[in-house]
Scaffold this motif. Structure first.
Motif, PDB file in Angstrom:
ATOM      1  N   UNK A 269     113.988  42.732  43.115  1.00 53.65           N
ATOM      2  CA  UNK A 269     113.754  42.202  43.548  1.00 53.65           C
ATOM      3  C   UNK A 269     114.201  40.923  42.952  1.00 53.65           C
ATOM      4  N   UNK A 270     113.702  39.577  43.940  1.00 53.32           N
ATOM      5  CA  UNK A 270     113.585  38.596  42.943  1.00 53.32           C
ATOM      6  C   UNK A 270     112.562  38.817  41.797  1.00 53.32           C
ATOM      7  N   UNK A 271     113.053  37.665  40.524  1.00 53.12           N
ATOM      8  CA  UNK A 271     112.099  38.082  39.757  1.00 53.12           C
ATOM      9  C   UNK A 271     112.887  36.386  38.835  1.00 53.12           C
ATOM     10  N   UNK A 272     111.774  36.207  37.326  1.00 55.87           N
ATOM     11  CA  UNK A 272     112.228  35.296  36.847  1.00 55.87           C
ATOM     12  C   UNK A 272     112.379  36.253  35.356  1.00 55.87           C
ATOM     13  N   UNK A 273     113.094  36.082  34.219  1.00 58.84           N
ATOM     14  CA  UNK A 273     112.548  36.288  32.897  1.00 58.84           C
ATOM     15  C   UNK A 273     113.013  34.911  32.289  1.00 58.84           C
ATOM     16  N   UNK A 274     111.785  34.551  30.983  1.00 54.56           N
ATOM     17  CA  UNK A 274     112.188  33.826  29.423  1.00 54.56           C
ATOM     18  C   UNK A 274     112.032  34.403  28.788  1.00 54.56           C
ATOM     19  N   UNK A 275     113.437  33.559  27.826  1.00 53.27           N
ATOM     20  CA  UNK A 275     113.003  33.478  26.741  1.00 53.27           C
ATOM     21  C   UNK A 275     112.901  31.971  26.205  1.00 53.27           C
ATOM     22  N   UNK A 276     111.715  32.630  25.357  1.00 49.19           N
ATOM     23  CA  UNK A 276     111.617  30.534  25.189  1.00 49.19           C
ATOM     24  C   UNK A 276     111.216  29.813  25.904  1.00 49.19           C
ATOM     25  N   UNK A 277     111.911  28.730  25.852  1.00 53.13           N
ATOM     26  CA  UNK A 277     111.902  27.512  26.588  1.00 53.13           C
ATOM     27  C   UNK A 277     112.694  27.276  28.174  1.00 53.13           C
ATOM     28  N   UNK A 278     113.571  28.848  28.051  1.00 49.16           N
ATOM     29  CA  UNK A 278     114.933  29.378  29.262  1.00 49.16           C
ATOM     30  C   UNK A 278     114.474  30.325  29.983  1.00 49.16           C
ATOM     31  N   UNK A 279     114.468  30.215  31.119  1.00 50.46           N
ATOM     32  CA  UNK A 279     114.285  30.104  32.405  1.00 50.46           C
ATOM     33  C   UNK A 279     115.211  31.109  33.123  1.00 50.46           C
ATOM     34  N   UNK A 280     115.339  32.678  33.753  1.00 52.79           N
ATOM     35  CA  UNK A 280     116.073  32.263  34.282  1.00 52.79           C
ATOM     36  C   UNK A 280     116.276  33.527  35.332  1.00 52.79           C
ATOM     37  N   UNK A 281     116.365  32.907  36.472  1.00 52.40           N
ATOM     38  CA  UNK A 281     116.639  33.059  38.305  1.00 52.40           C
ATOM     39  C   UNK A 281     116.871  34.669  38.355  1.00 52.40           C
ATOM     40  N   UNK A 282     116.995  35.740  39.008  1.00 46.22           N
ATOM     41  CA  UNK A 282     117.126  36.525  39.526  1.00 46.22           C
ATOM     42  C   UNK A 282     116.768  36.552  41.079  1.00 46.22           C
ATOM     43  N   UNK A 283     117.874  36.620  42.029  1.00 51.55           N
ATOM     44  CA  UNK A 283     118.169  36.879  43.416  1.00 51.55           C
ATOM     45  C   UNK A 283     117.645  38.376  43.510  1.00 51.55           C
ATOM     46  N   UNK A 284     117.253  38.746  44.572  1.00 48.38           N
ATOM     47  CA  UNK A 284     117.459  40.783  44.347  1.00 48.38           C
ATOM     48  C   UNK A 284     118.000  40.999  44.634  1.00 48.38           C
ATOM     49  N   UNK A 285     119.148  42.591  43.953  1.00 45.11           N
ATOM     50  CA  UNK A 285     120.720  42.562  43.840  1.00 45.11           C
ATOM     51  C   UNK A 285     121.205  42.118  42.572  1.00 45.11           C
ATOM     52  N   UNK A 286     120.705  41.301  42.683  1.00 44.90           N
ATOM     53  CA  UNK A 286     121.764  40.591  41.480  1.00 44.90           C
ATOM     54  C   UNK A 286     121.923  41.330  40.001  1.00 44.90           C
ATOM     55  N   UNK A 287     122.529  40.947  39.614  1.00 47.76           N
ATOM     56  CA  UNK A 287     123.075  42.075  37.968  1.00 47.76           C
ATOM     57  C   UNK A 287     123.673  40.877  37.457  1.00 47.76           C
ATOM     58  N   UNK A 288     123.477  41.957  35.899  1.00 48.43           N
ATOM     59  CA  UNK A 288     123.297  41.470  34.709  1.00 48.43           C
ATOM     60  C   UNK A 288     125.292  42.772  34.482  1.00 48.43           C
ATOM     61  N   UNK A 289     126.188  42.742  34.437  1.00 48.63           N
ATOM     62  CA  UNK A 289     127.429  42.731  33.703  1.00 48.63           C
ATOM     63  C   UNK A 289     126.885  43.153  32.764  1.00 48.63           C
ATOM     64  N   UNK A 290     127.000  44.438  31.695  1.00 46.44           N
ATOM     65  CA  UNK A 290     126.622  45.414  30.597  1.00 46.44           C
ATOM     66  C   UNK A 290     127.958  45.766  29.779  1.00 46.44           C
ATOM     67  N   UNK A 291     128.721  45.814  30.959  1.00 46.93           N
ATOM     68  CA  UNK A 291     129.790  46.981  30.330  1.00 46.93           C
ATOM     69  C   UNK A 291     131.461  46.824  31.581  1.00 46.93           C
ATOM     70  N   UNK A 292     132.253  47.058  30.433  1.00 49.68           N
ATOM     71  CA  UNK A 292     133.794  46.991  30.921  1.00 49.68           C
ATOM     72  C   UNK A 292     134.195  48.609  30.398  1.00 49.68           C
ATOM     73  N   UNK A 293     134.397  49.252  31.437  1.00 48.97           N
ATOM     74  CA  UNK A 293     135.314  50.420  30.202  1.00 48.97           C
ATOM     75  C   UNK A 293     136.881  50.683  31.279  1.00 48.97           C
ATOM     76  N   UNK A 294     137.746  50.229  30.660  1.00 47.73           N
ATOM     77  CA  UNK A 294     139.658  50.124  31.390  1.00 47.73           C
ATOM     78  C   UNK A 294     139.699  51.739  31.210  1.00 47.73           C
ATOM     79  N   UNK A 295     140.209  51.792  32.144  1.00 52.09           N
ATOM     80  CA  UNK A 295     141.396  53.289  32.271  1.00 52.09           C
ATOM     81  C   UNK A 295     142.749  52.513  32.611  1.00 52.09           C
TER      82      UNK A 295
END
Ligand code: AVJ
Length: 334
Positions: A268-294
């Motif tokens: 969903x649309x949401x906001x995440x905070x780390x101290x005074x830093x705020x990060x907006x997420x649109x619904x469906x937006x992703x955090x890319x956590x890994x590439x695994x090349x083949x």
């Protein structure tokens, strides 16, 4: 020195670090998270999966029916261990990059003539030390010299005996790097191990989409838990307020780049905070956590050559799903 391309490709903030204190490690983690979440494509480097819970989940992944790489690689190592032992020669030191639970290394130590030392390098100190304690009992004649460090940064080796230095980089961890960064990393490993050294490296081969995607989105949901655990770790260590249940595990083959990508998708649309830093997420937006090349064997060996290594042998399992390369570096050694 750390090639900058290497740090960049893992979405790390530019800096160099090794063998640092817990406080420094947390500060670097925080900096990497803030940097990564500020990018247009949000990202967090995959090395942060491996806290205690993450290391345990990864060990479970390695035993999943859907996760073929571990089984294939062990099958290959069993078949080629004697040849690797001969390549190492007597009194060699085995240096493992990203050692984790140190299971595969037993196959090599068993095949080596009077190995002098085992030097595991791992970012997850407690997990590594527990593994080394178990290993020390089985190999009383081998000096155990664990190094708690982030091997994607520059690493210094402890003083070692005169035998050949043999690097071991199993599991296709090399696939976490972009090809360009992988080449830089292989050259860096060559510098660390020095002239006359050898390197045994496992890499995953390109294959059918269904097989690949099942391996990274298993039916038991262990890989999902492994991916989502990153958010719990960021909350705990960096003081973020992620709601893990508001994110979903995603894993898919990016065919154009020949890599599996793992993401955490905001439901969903949401906001995440780390101290005074705020990060907006649109619904469906992703955090890319890994590439695994083949890879294709040819593409992999081209990288290896550019990094200054000579091919000794390449082995695959009967299905042709995974490969292990034995490489050598010219020179006298020490
Ligand atoms: C440890 C990087 C080799 O890419 O297959 C397993 C990590 N991620 N399942 C891989 C991983 C999801 C693994 N490596």
């Amino acid at each position: 020195m750390v090639p900058l391309s290497l740090a960049k490709s893992l979405a790390s903030s530019p800096r160099s670090a090794e063998q640092c204190s817990a406080d420094e490690a947390t500060a670097l983690f925080r900096a990497d998270v803030l940097y990564g979440l500020s990018q247009p494509q949000k990202a967090v480097p995959p090395k942060y999966f491996y806290d205690e819970a993450g290391s345990r989940l990864f060990d479970l992944i390695c035993r999943l029916p859907d996760y073929y790489p571990t089984r294939c690689e062990i099958e290959i190592l069993k078949a080629c261990a004697a040849e690797i032992g001969a390549l190492a020669g007597p009194g060699a030191s085995l240096v493992e990059f990203g050692s984790g639970s140190s299971i595969k290394v037993r196959l090599l130590l068993d095949a080596m003539a009077a190995p002098a030392a085992y030097v595991p390098i791992d970012i997850s100190g407690p997990h590594m030390r527990a593994a080394v304690t178990r290993l020390a009992e089985a190999y009383p004649g081998v000096a155990m010299v664990p190094v708690e460090a982030d091997f994607t940064q520059s690493v210094r080796l402890p003083p070692l005996e005169d035998g050949r230095r043999v690097g071991f980089f199993p599991g296709s961890t090399i696939g976490n790097f972009t090809p360009q960064a992988a080449t830089a990393f292989l050259a860096h490993v060559g510098d660390v191990l020095g002239a006359g050294s050898a390197l045994v490296v496992g890499f995953d081969l390109a294959k059918d989409r269904a097989v690949l995607e099942a391996a990274y989105d298993d039916r038991q949901g262990i890989t999902a838990a492994f991916n989502l655990n990153l958010l719990a770790r960021i909350n705990r260590e960096v003081g973020a307020d992620f709601e893990p249940s508001a994110f979903r595990h995603r894993a898919f083959l990016n065919g154009a780049e020949s890599r599996i990508e793992m993401h955490l998708e905001s439901v969903r649309q949401q906001e995440v905070s780390i101290g005074r830093h705020h990060f907006a997420f649109a619904r469906g937006e992703t955090i890319h956590t890994e590439n695994s090349y083949k890879f294709s064997a040819d593409a992999f060996l081209a990288m290896v050559r550019h990094a200054g290594w000579r091919q000794h042998a390449v082995w695959t399992d009967p299905k042709g799903w995974f490969a292990v390369a034995a490489l050598e570096r010219d020179g006298e050694g020490r």
